[in-house]
Design an enzyme around this catalytic site. Sequence first.
Site, PDB file in Angstrom:
ATOM      1  N   TYR A   1       0.688  -1.163   0.121  1.00 42.91           N
ATOM      2  CA  TYR A   1       0.047   0.044  -0.011  1.00 42.91           C
ATOM      3  C   TYR A   1       0.806   1.200  -0.135  1.00 42.91           C
ATOM      4  CZ  TYR A   1      -3.860   3.292   1.350  1.00 42.91           C
ATOM      5  OH  TYR A   1      -4.860   4.067   1.483  1.00 42.91           O
TER       6      TYR A   1
ATOM      7  N   TYR B   1      -3.162   5.186   8.713  1.00 42.34           N
ATOM      8  CA  TYR B   1      -2.666   3.826   8.278  1.00 42.34           C
ATOM      9  C   TYR B   1      -1.288   3.877   9.499  1.00 42.34           C
ATOM     10  CZ  TYR B   1      -1.611  -0.128   5.593  1.00 42.34           C
ATOM     11  OH  TYR B   1      -1.294  -1.135   4.930  1.00 42.34           O
TER      12      TYR B   1
HETATM   13  P1  NAD Z   1      -8.433  -9.551   3.731  1.00 44.12           P
HETATM   14  O1  NAD Z   1      -9.109  -9.163   5.141  1.00 44.12           O
HETATM   15  O2  NAD Z   1      -9.126  -9.945   2.652  1.00 44.12           O
HETATM   16  O3  NAD Z   1      -7.094 -10.159   3.939  1.00 44.12           O
HETATM   17  C1  NAD Z   1      -6.159 -10.232   5.015  1.00 44.12           C
HETATM   18  C2  NAD Z   1      -6.009 -11.525   5.479  1.00 44.12           C
HETATM   19  O4  NAD Z   1      -4.952 -11.782   6.424  1.00 44.12           O
HETATM   20  C3  NAD Z   1      -7.360 -12.163   6.232  1.00 44.12           C
HETATM   21  O5  NAD Z   1      -7.675 -13.318   5.322  1.00 44.12           O
HETATM   22  C4  NAD Z   1      -6.733 -12.545   7.632  1.00 44.12           C
HETATM   23  O6  NAD Z   1      -7.382 -13.559   8.160  1.00 44.12           O
HETATM   24  C5  NAD Z   1      -5.347 -12.526   7.105  1.00 44.12           C
HETATM   25  N1  NAD Z   1      -4.471 -12.643   8.181  1.00 44.12           N
HETATM   26  C6  NAD Z   1      -4.051 -11.904   9.241  1.00 44.12           C
HETATM   27  N2  NAD Z   1      -3.172 -12.335  10.049  1.00 44.12           N
HETATM   28  C7  NAD Z   1      -2.765 -13.411   9.622  1.00 44.12           C
HETATM   29  C8  NAD Z   1      -1.669 -14.399   9.964  1.00 44.12           C
HETATM   30  N3  NAD Z   1      -0.963 -14.103  11.171  1.00 44.12           N
HETATM   31  N4  NAD Z   1      -1.561 -15.371   9.424  1.00 44.12           N
HETATM   32  C9  NAD Z   1      -2.200 -15.667   8.290  1.00 44.12           C
HETATM   33  N5  NAD Z   1      -3.190 -14.758   7.840  1.00 44.12           N
HETATM   34  C10 NAD Z   1      -3.493 -13.795   8.364  1.00 44.12           C
HETATM   35  O7  NAD Z   1      -8.126  -7.997   3.516  1.00 44.12           O
HETATM   36  P2  NAD Z   1      -7.335  -7.227   2.231  1.00 44.12           P
HETATM   37  O8  NAD Z   1      -7.505  -5.818   2.203  1.00 44.12           O
HETATM   38  O9  NAD Z   1      -7.705  -8.023   0.891  1.00 44.12           O
HETATM   39  O10 NAD Z   1      -5.799  -7.599   2.464  1.00 44.12           O
HETATM   40  C11 NAD Z   1      -4.884  -8.478   1.481  1.00 44.12           C
HETATM   41  C12 NAD Z   1      -3.650  -7.499   1.198  1.00 44.12           C
HETATM   42  O11 NAD Z   1      -3.911  -6.434   0.614  1.00 44.12           O
HETATM   43  C13 NAD Z   1      -2.928  -6.999   2.857  1.00 44.12           C
HETATM   44  O12 NAD Z   1      -1.473  -7.280   2.436  1.00 44.12           O
HETATM   45  C14 NAD Z   1      -3.295  -5.817   2.558  1.00 44.12           C
HETATM   46  O13 NAD Z   1      -2.280  -4.864   3.285  1.00 44.12           O
HETATM   47  C15 NAD Z   1      -3.096  -5.370   1.183  1.00 44.12           C
HETATM   48  N6  NAD Z   1      -3.606  -4.264   0.796  1.00 44.12           N
HETATM   49  C16 NAD Z   1      -5.334  -3.888   0.970  1.00 44.12           C
HETATM   50  C17 NAD Z   1      -5.807  -2.799   0.632  1.00 44.12           C
HETATM   51  C18 NAD Z   1      -7.004  -2.414   0.895  1.00 44.12           C
HETATM   52  O14 NAD Z   1      -7.554  -1.059   0.582  1.00 44.12           O
HETATM   53  N7  NAD Z   1      -7.913  -3.370   1.156  1.00 44.12           N
HETATM   54  C19 NAD Z   1      -5.027  -1.630  -0.031  1.00 44.12           C
HETATM   55  C20 NAD Z   1      -3.408  -1.954  -0.431  1.00 44.12           C
HETATM   56  C21 NAD Z   1      -3.229  -3.149   0.053  1.00 44.12           C
END
Ligand code: NAD
Length: 286
Positions: A172, A182
């Site tokens: 991000y 954040y």
């Molecule tokens: P999401 O909730 O779908 O995914 C996050 C996942 O991480 C969840 O399924 C959670 O259960 C899992 N998780 C947390 N701790 C964990 C651990 N210790 N071991 C295994 N799994 C674990 O949300 P998302 O937003 O799709 O996130 C996915 C990636 O995308 C992350 O790296 C996030 O930072 C990144 N991201 C998200 C956004 C956004 O706006 N949603 C923007 C940029 C980047």
Amino acid sequence: RGKRAFIAGIADDNGYGWAIAKSLAAAGAEILVGTWVPALNIFETSLRRGKFDESRVLPDGSLMEIAKVYPLDAVFDSPEDVPEDVKTNKRYAGSAKWTVKEVAESVKQDFGTIDILVHSLANGPEVSKPLSETSRKGYLAAISASSYSFISLLRHFLPIINPGGATISLTYIASERIIPGYGGGMSSAKAALESDTKVLAFEAGRKHKVRVNTISAGPLGSRAAKAIGFIDMMINYSLENAPLQKELYAEEVGNTAAFLASPLASAITGATMYVDNGLNAMGVGV
Ligand code: NAD
């Protein structure tokens, strides 16, 4: 033979991990999933009961199949690292072999090798605290769950990733620009993840001919993002200020991941690729 992908960080059908799984499945890959242990039960139950069937539909009308769901907690590398209170926790005691090392061993045992490794997980217990008010414990927890977890996955899976394979994580823009809200060291964790993408691209490329890239995704109303609390504001900000004034679909990130994992991207490694409707290129919002 088609490619095989292991995607860490899927616990529902809302996040980037799910969308990446779908794009990879649509391109013909076999899908293995790593689900956070405390979320495993509800994810598997929902899958079994057909709760995700609508969102399993692929462009050709078939349903995405998940060959196997593995319980995973990416903050623990091997059983020796697991503290007693976690071991005996009700939600953990019901599952087995969920440390990174053990999951890699299980995947090897079940399937032999993989071609694609996706890291789509992050966690920062103090994300709602400003960085300057973040505790050491909270900061290190964010780095452990969101940055080192990728190193650990790569380290343990690399021996079973076929040469020519690809790995992808999600980052991000808060790593390089100020995004108030954040917090908790999450911005630091993403900066580490992006820097590590370069060093790991070198190491995995030289040693195993495996590529390492990260996607800097725009805001999506996933479960994790909703927990941060400012996601609607960020989505609206992007709608108003990005070069492309349209909704950002998780599928667009999924398709980029499928591209990066494919031979079309055979010369791309060590890259941070923006999939954000171009918001990163703006200097000021207008
Ligand atoms: P999401 O909730 O779908 O995914 C996050 C996942 O991480 C969840 O399924 C959670 O259960 C899992 N998780 C947390 N701790 C964990 C651990 N210790 N071991 C295994 N799994 C674990 O949300 P998302 O937003 O799709 O996130 C996915 C990636 O995308 C992350 O790296 C996030 O930072 C990144 N991201 C998200 C956004 C956004 O706006 N949603 C923007 C940029 C980047």
